[in-house]
Design a protein around this motif. Structure first.
Motif, PDB file in Angstrom:
ATOM      1  N   THR A 167       7.542 -24.021   1.204  1.00 11.04           N
ATOM      2  CA  THR A 167       6.623 -25.051   0.710  1.00 11.04           C
ATOM      3  C   THR A 167       5.836 -24.567  -0.509  1.00 11.04           C
ATOM      4  OG1 THR A 167       5.158 -24.306   2.495  1.00 11.04           O
ATOM      5  CG2 THR A 167       6.335 -26.361   2.831  1.00 11.04           C
ATOM      6  N   LEU A 168       5.500 -23.278  -0.554  1.00  7.08           N
ATOM      7  CA  LEU A 168       4.776 -22.758  -1.716  1.00  7.08           C
ATOM      8  C   LEU A 168       5.697 -22.652  -2.925  1.00  7.08           C
ATOM      9  CD1 LEU A 168       2.227 -21.679  -2.989  1.00  7.08           C
ATOM     10  CD2 LEU A 168       2.763 -19.416  -2.064  1.00  7.08           C
ATOM     11  N   PHE A 169       6.898 -22.123  -2.718  1.00  9.08           N
ATOM     12  CA  PHE A 169       7.877 -22.102  -3.813  1.00  9.08           C
ATOM     13  C   PHE A 169       8.077 -23.513  -4.367  1.00  9.08           C
ATOM     14  CE2 PHE A 169       9.835 -18.186  -1.723  1.00  9.08           C
ATOM     15  CZ  PHE A 169       9.443 -17.311  -2.722  1.00  9.08           C
ATOM     16  N   ASN A 170       8.217 -24.472  -3.473  1.00  8.29           N
ATOM     17  CA  ASN A 170       8.486 -25.855  -3.873  1.00  8.29           C
ATOM     18  C   ASN A 170       7.308 -26.443  -4.642  1.00  8.29           C
ATOM     19  OD1 ASN A 170      10.209 -28.303  -3.674  1.00  8.29           O
ATOM     20  ND2 ASN A 170       8.500 -29.090  -2.468  1.00  8.29           N
ATOM     21  N   ALA A 171       6.094 -26.240  -4.123  1.00  5.57           N
ATOM     22  CA  ALA A 171       4.915 -26.799  -4.783  1.00  5.57           C
ATOM     23  C   ALA A 171       4.726 -26.221  -6.175  1.00  5.57           C
ATOM     24  CB  ALA A 171       3.676 -26.536  -3.922  1.00  5.57           C
ATOM     25  N   LEU A 172       4.988 -24.928  -6.339  1.00  6.79           N
ATOM     26  CA  LEU A 172       4.845 -24.305  -7.654  1.00  6.79           C
ATOM     27  C   LEU A 172       5.848 -24.884  -8.645  1.00  6.79           C
ATOM     28  CD1 LEU A 172       4.214 -20.600  -6.607  1.00  6.79           C
ATOM     29  CD2 LEU A 172       2.643 -22.040  -7.905  1.00  6.79           C
ATOM     30  N   THR A 173       7.089 -25.027  -8.228  1.00  7.72           N
ATOM     31  CA  THR A 173       8.106 -25.537  -9.159  1.00  7.72           C
ATOM     32  C   THR A 173       7.855 -26.983  -9.545  1.00  7.72           C
ATOM     33  OG1 THR A 173       9.608 -26.165  -7.343  1.00  7.72           O
ATOM     34  CG2 THR A 173       9.871 -23.963  -8.277  1.00  7.72           C
ATOM     35  N   GLU A 174       7.067 -27.684  -8.728  1.00  5.95           N
ATOM     36  CA  GLU A 174       6.749 -29.085  -9.042  1.00  5.95           C
ATOM     37  C   GLU A 174       5.612 -29.197 -10.049  1.00  5.95           C
ATOM     38  OE1 GLU A 174       8.133 -31.883  -8.065  1.00  5.95           O
ATOM     39  OE2 GLU A 174       9.613 -31.076  -6.680  1.00  5.95           O
ATOM     40  N   HIS A 175       4.842 -28.109 -10.252  1.00  7.35           N
ATOM     41  CA  HIS A 175       3.697 -28.194 -11.156  1.00  7.35           C
ATOM     42  C   HIS A 175       4.186 -28.177 -12.609  1.00  7.35           C
ATOM     43  CE1 HIS A 175      -0.030 -27.186 -13.228  1.00  7.35           C
ATOM     44  NE2 HIS A 175      -0.650 -27.644 -12.149  1.00  7.35           N
ATOM     45  N   THR A 193       0.831  -1.202   0.000  1.00  3.20           N
ATOM     46  CA  THR A 193       0.000   0.000   0.000  1.00  3.20           C
ATOM     47  C   THR A 193       0.863   1.248   0.000  1.00  3.20           C
ATOM     48  OG1 THR A 193      -1.833  -1.107   1.135  1.00  3.20           O
ATOM     49  CG2 THR A 193      -1.727   1.289   1.330  1.00  3.20           C
ATOM     50  N   GLN A 194       1.874   1.244   0.832  1.00  2.00           N
ATOM     51  CA  GLN A 194       2.767   2.407   0.904  1.00  2.00           C
ATOM     52  C   GLN A 194       3.404   2.703  -0.451  1.00  2.00           C
ATOM     53  OE1 GLN A 194       6.398   2.343   1.071  1.00  2.00           O
ATOM     54  NE2 GLN A 194       6.747   4.436   1.760  1.00  2.00           N
ATOM     55  N   ARG A 195       3.681   1.655  -1.229  1.00  2.00           N
ATOM     56  CA  ARG A 195       4.302   1.821  -2.543  1.00  2.00           C
ATOM     57  C   ARG A 195       3.276   1.912  -3.669  1.00  2.00           C
ATOM     58  NH1 ARG A 195      10.133   2.090  -2.778  1.00  2.00           N
ATOM     59  NH2 ARG A 195       9.674   1.931  -4.984  1.00  2.00           N
ATOM     60  N   GLY A 196       1.992   1.769  -3.372  1.00  4.67           N
ATOM     61  CA  GLY A 196       0.970   1.867  -4.407  1.00  4.67           C
ATOM     62  C   GLY A 196       0.967   0.701  -5.369  1.00  4.67           C
ATOM     63  N   MET A 197       1.198  -0.504  -4.862  1.00  7.12           N
ATOM     64  CA  MET A 197       1.240  -1.696  -5.700  1.00  7.12           C
ATOM     65  C   MET A 197      -0.145  -2.298  -5.887  1.00  7.12           C
ATOM     66  SD  MET A 197       4.598  -3.663  -4.226  1.00  7.12           S
ATOM     67  CE  MET A 197       6.181  -2.839  -4.069  1.00  7.12           C
ATOM     68  N   LEU A 198      -0.271  -3.117  -6.920  1.00  9.57           N
ATOM     69  CA  LEU A 198      -1.459  -3.931  -7.128  1.00  9.57           C
ATOM     70  C   LEU A 198      -1.232  -5.282  -6.477  1.00  9.57           C
ATOM     71  CD1 LEU A 198      -4.182  -4.693  -8.481  1.00  9.57           C
ATOM     72  CD2 LEU A 198      -2.842  -5.371 -10.498  1.00  9.57           C
ATOM     73  N   ASN A 199      -2.131  -5.666  -5.576  1.00  5.71           N
ATOM     74  CA  ASN A 199      -2.043  -6.966  -4.922  1.00  5.71           C
ATOM     75  C   ASN A 199      -2.892  -7.979  -5.672  1.00  5.71           C
ATOM     76  OD1 ASN A 199      -0.539  -6.788  -2.154  1.00  5.71           O
ATOM     77  ND2 ASN A 199      -1.715  -4.893  -2.335  1.00  5.71           N
ATOM     78  N   LEU A 200      -2.249  -8.998  -6.209  1.00  2.00           N
ATOM     79  CA  LEU A 200      -2.945 -10.090  -6.873  1.00  2.00           C
ATOM     80  C   LEU A 200      -3.361 -11.079  -5.786  1.00  2.00           C
ATOM     81  CD1 LEU A 200      -3.798 -11.418  -9.530  1.00  2.00           C
ATOM     82  CD2 LEU A 200      -1.520 -12.442  -9.667  1.00  2.00           C
ATOM     83  N   LEU A 201      -4.628 -10.987  -5.346  1.00  6.01           N
ATOM     84  CA  LEU A 201      -5.092 -11.754  -4.195  1.00  6.01           C
ATOM     85  C   LEU A 201      -5.409 -13.196  -4.567  1.00  6.01           C
ATOM     86  CD1 LEU A 201      -7.471  -9.151  -2.490  1.00  6.01           C
ATOM     87  CD2 LEU A 201      -5.099  -9.689  -1.911  1.00  6.01           C
ATOM     88  N   ILE A 202      -4.871 -14.114  -3.798  1.00  7.59           N
ATOM     89  CA  ILE A 202      -5.093 -15.542  -3.999  1.00  7.59           C
ATOM     90  C   ILE A 202      -5.822 -16.075  -2.764  1.00  7.59           C
ATOM     91  CG2 ILE A 202      -4.025 -17.756  -4.524  1.00  7.59           C
ATOM     92  CD1 ILE A 202      -3.506 -15.573  -6.642  1.00  7.59           C
ATOM     93  N   PRO A 203      -7.145 -16.273  -2.820  1.00  9.82           N
ATOM     94  CA  PRO A 203      -7.879 -16.727  -1.634  1.00  9.82           C
ATOM     95  C   PRO A 203      -7.487 -18.130  -1.185  1.00  9.82           C
ATOM     96  CG  PRO A 203      -9.370 -15.722  -3.234  1.00  9.82           C
ATOM     97  CD  PRO A 203      -8.053 -15.909  -3.925  1.00  9.82           C
ATOM     98  N   ASN A 204      -7.104 -18.999  -2.132  1.00  6.63           N
ATOM     99  CA  ASN A 204      -6.780 -20.382  -1.771  1.00  6.63           C
ATOM    100  C   ASN A 204      -5.461 -20.802  -2.409  1.00  6.63           C
ATOM    101  OD1 ASN A 204      -6.760 -23.057  -0.994  1.00  6.63           O
ATOM    102  ND2 ASN A 204      -8.256 -23.703  -2.519  1.00  6.63           N
ATOM    103  N   PRO A 205      -4.336 -20.506  -1.756  1.00 11.57           N
ATOM    104  CA  PRO A 205      -3.037 -20.851  -2.345  1.00 11.57           C
ATOM    105  C   PRO A 205      -2.756 -22.350  -2.357  1.00 11.57           C
ATOM    106  CG  PRO A 205      -2.746 -19.995  -0.127  1.00 11.57           C
ATOM    107  CD  PRO A 205      -4.196 -19.817  -0.464  1.00 11.57           C
ATOM    108  N   ARG A 206      -3.580 -23.135  -1.658  1.00  6.42           N
ATOM    109  CA  ARG A 206      -3.384 -24.589  -1.692  1.00  6.42           C
ATOM    110  C   ARG A 206      -3.805 -25.179  -3.034  1.00  6.42           C
ATOM    111  NH1 ARG A 206      -3.446 -27.040   3.842  1.00  6.42           N
ATOM    112  NH2 ARG A 206      -3.191 -25.310   5.289  1.00  6.42           N
TER     113      ARG A 206
END
Length: 578
Positions: free
Chosen positions: A326-334, A291-304
């Motif tokens: 664990t999230l980095f790892n799961a993504l690279t496995e997809h 928010t302080q930097r005025g970014m767009l947040n790409l919201l992910i309600p269910n990262p699982r």
């Protein structure tokens, strides 16, 4: 060694300052904002026309968050809430979170973040311990609240729906699918009793818009958040975070990230908000710093939902990606992850748990952006250390103390240890909490006389000021008098090509006191116990080698991906063993 206050003129120089990039200041201006509300309102106005959130195709601008939070703040005051009252928020990453958080702070109240996956027992404890008078809760979890039988301090409940703030047609469609197709809203009868008042989010907005908001004077030492921690190791405690604590950490992140972000110019940047906003790591980075930097947040309600996350990432060019290992790892496995375009990704920040070398190397190979590991706790708002942003390889450290932060490595007697020797990581800085909510005894256990927070983590600082985590005190395994640190075992075993992930714990042993037990999730289905034993024989001295190896389908984890070693030590862990 003497425990000389490192802020005093007689203190030795801080070695880490010599490792700072030339354009990163040694200190921040802690007086830049009188409160977190001042920081947020300034950002909402400066970035009014920029998009703030994107969720399921719907966008909110910063001017929308400003207006919505003003209405909700008026509603809170209409309910009789006054400065210092606690308001709980129990929802995943949805657009509602931002105006709700802003409203609570604007009204002078205290945000109590609640994990939506809590059981009734856990929810009851947090609501009663915090004394929350109002609860904003996603309707998907209303049945959890209804299942609580003991009296609660909550007087009013605001029921939110997935489709709120997604626009009329899109919101109606999302709500229909969530409620009637996927059946993600269990039946409940909230509002049918007289115990507490229940109304919908839209009605709270409507009522608040008719009630003029009265500005509340706020200062740096007013409480902003109760961030609960320690639930996996004992009774969950509320870390009392003041307005100045959060402001400081946002400014520290801004100073640390600015050199790399400036290279992208003044255009709006996109941050992936996959980590839950109720967790301190995402709260500060995705909720406040962005928010302080005025970014767009790409919201992910269910990262699982890794497949869904990969599809979403494929639709956008992202610039910043905070996550846990664990999230980095799961993504690279997809299988589809490697097809994505990461040409504009410049910051990948790992925190919350140790980043594994194998995961970091795969991420760098697939995205071209190295994972920069940082370190912190709920008690430190959270960031205390971080690697330099120009890092181009896996460092194996948690980096350097961020501006205006001191790190000391101390022994059991509270004395500083020489560089290269292990000790407890102790942290002092403007981001360190005021203490644990209503628990002076617990506060006294972690705060030292010279203002350091005892982290409970074992680390080593080298002569340059870089810190490396060895492990948690409580997780250390004592084998025949030798210290074995699970992190070391896991880092090495995770490099085996047949291992997806693993966790090491201590188990009782009649000969050595404790022995190492290793839980392994296979990547290669043919991986055998002998393969693991041969690999460990080649990589560890005898007392570090696992005595017991068990394969499992998955490791038990918290909602933000931390491995629950305690659960693996319990007999109940047999449920996850294949």
């Amino acid at each position: 060694m003497s425990s000389v206050d490192p802020r005093s003129p007689a203190a030795p120089p801080r070695p880490w300052l010599g490792q700072y990039p030339t354009d990163v200041p040694h200190t921040i201006d802690e007086q830049a904002h009188a409160s977190l509300v001042s920081l947020l309102e300034d950002a909402w106005q400066r970035h009014a026309d920029r998009e703030a959130t994107l969720c399921m195709g719907a966008r909110l601008r910063y001017r929308d968050i400003d207006a919505l939070s003003l209405a909700l703040a008026g509603w809170l005051q209409q309910q009789g809430l006054v400065k210092g009252d606690r308001v709980a928020v129990m929802m995943p990453n949805l657009p509602q979170y931002y105006p709700v958080m802003g409203a609570i702070l604007r009204a002078g109240c205290v945000v109590v973040n609640v994990n939506p996956l809590y059981t009734p027992r856990e929810l009851s404890h947090q609501l009663r311990d915090s004394g929350a008078k109002v609860l904003f809760i996603l309707e998907n979890f209303a049945a959890t609240l209804e299942a609580i039988t003991e009296p609660l301090p909550v007087r009013q409940v605001v029921l939110c729906a997935m489709g709120d703030l997604l626009g009329f047609w899109r919101g109606a469609m999302v709500n229909f699918v969530v409620r009637h197709v996927r059946k993600l809203v269990p039946e409940h009868t909230l509002g049918s009793t007289e115990k507490r008042r229940v109304l919908r989010f839209a009605e709270a907005l409507r009522q608040g818009g008719q009630h003029p908001f009265q500005r509340v004077p706020l200062g740096p030492n007013d409480v902003a958040f109760l961030q609960y921690t320690g639930g996996t190791t004992g009774v969950s405690k509320g870390a009392t975070l003041l307005h100045r604590n959060l402001v400081a950490n946002v400014l520290q992140m801004d100073a640390w990230f600015s050199p790399v972000l400036h290279r992208l110019g003044e255009r709006p940047l996109t941050m992936v908000a996959a980590l839950p906003l109720y967790h301190i790591f995402a709260l500060t980075l995705c909720g406040l710093f962005s928010t302080q930097r005025g970014m767009l947040n790409l919201l992910i309600p269910n990262p699982r939902d890794i497949a869904g996350l990969v599809r979403t990432l494929g639709q956008h060019r992202v610039n910043l990606f905070p996550a846990v290992n664990t999230l980095f790892n799961a993504l690279t496995e997809h299988p589809d992850f490697a097809k994505l375009d990461f040409s504009e990704l410049v910051v990948s920040v790992g925190g919350g748990m140790a980043v594994q070398q194998a995961t970091a190397e795969r991420w760098l190979r697939l995205t071209g952006c190295p994972i920069v590991e940082g370190y912190g706790m709920s008690e430190t708002s959270p960031v205390a250390t971080c690697n330099r942003m120009d890092l181009n390889t896996f460092s194996g450290t948690i980096g350097l103390p961020v501006p205006s932060t001191d790190i000391a490595i101390r022994d059991e007697a509270g004395q500083d240890v020489p560089p290269g020797l292990p000790g407890e990581i102790c942290i002092r800085g403007p981001q360190v909490m005021a203490g644990y909510w209503n628990r002076p005894d617990e506060t006294a256990k972690v705060m030292t006389a010279d203002g350091f927070l005892r982290s409970g983590d074992i680390g080593i600082m080298d002569t340059r000021g870089y810190v490396r985590i060895v492990d948690r005190k409580k997780d250390m395994i004592l084998v025949s008098g030798f210290n074995v640190y699970p992190n070391e075992i896991e880092q090495v075993v995770n490099l085996h090509p047949g291992v997806r992930e693993c966790a090491a714990v201590g188990i009782p042993d009649p000969h050595s006191g404790e022995a190492v037990k290793l839980f392994v999730v296979r990547r290669d289905p043919t991986l055998s116990e002998d393969d693991i034993r041969h690999y460990c024989h080649d990589n560890f001295t005898a007392y570090k080698r696992p005595k017991v190896v068990e394969f499992c389908e998955e490791l038990p984890k918290t909602s933000v991906g931390k491995v629950l070693r305690r659960a693996l030590r319990d007999h109940g862990a047999a449920a996850v063993v294949a």
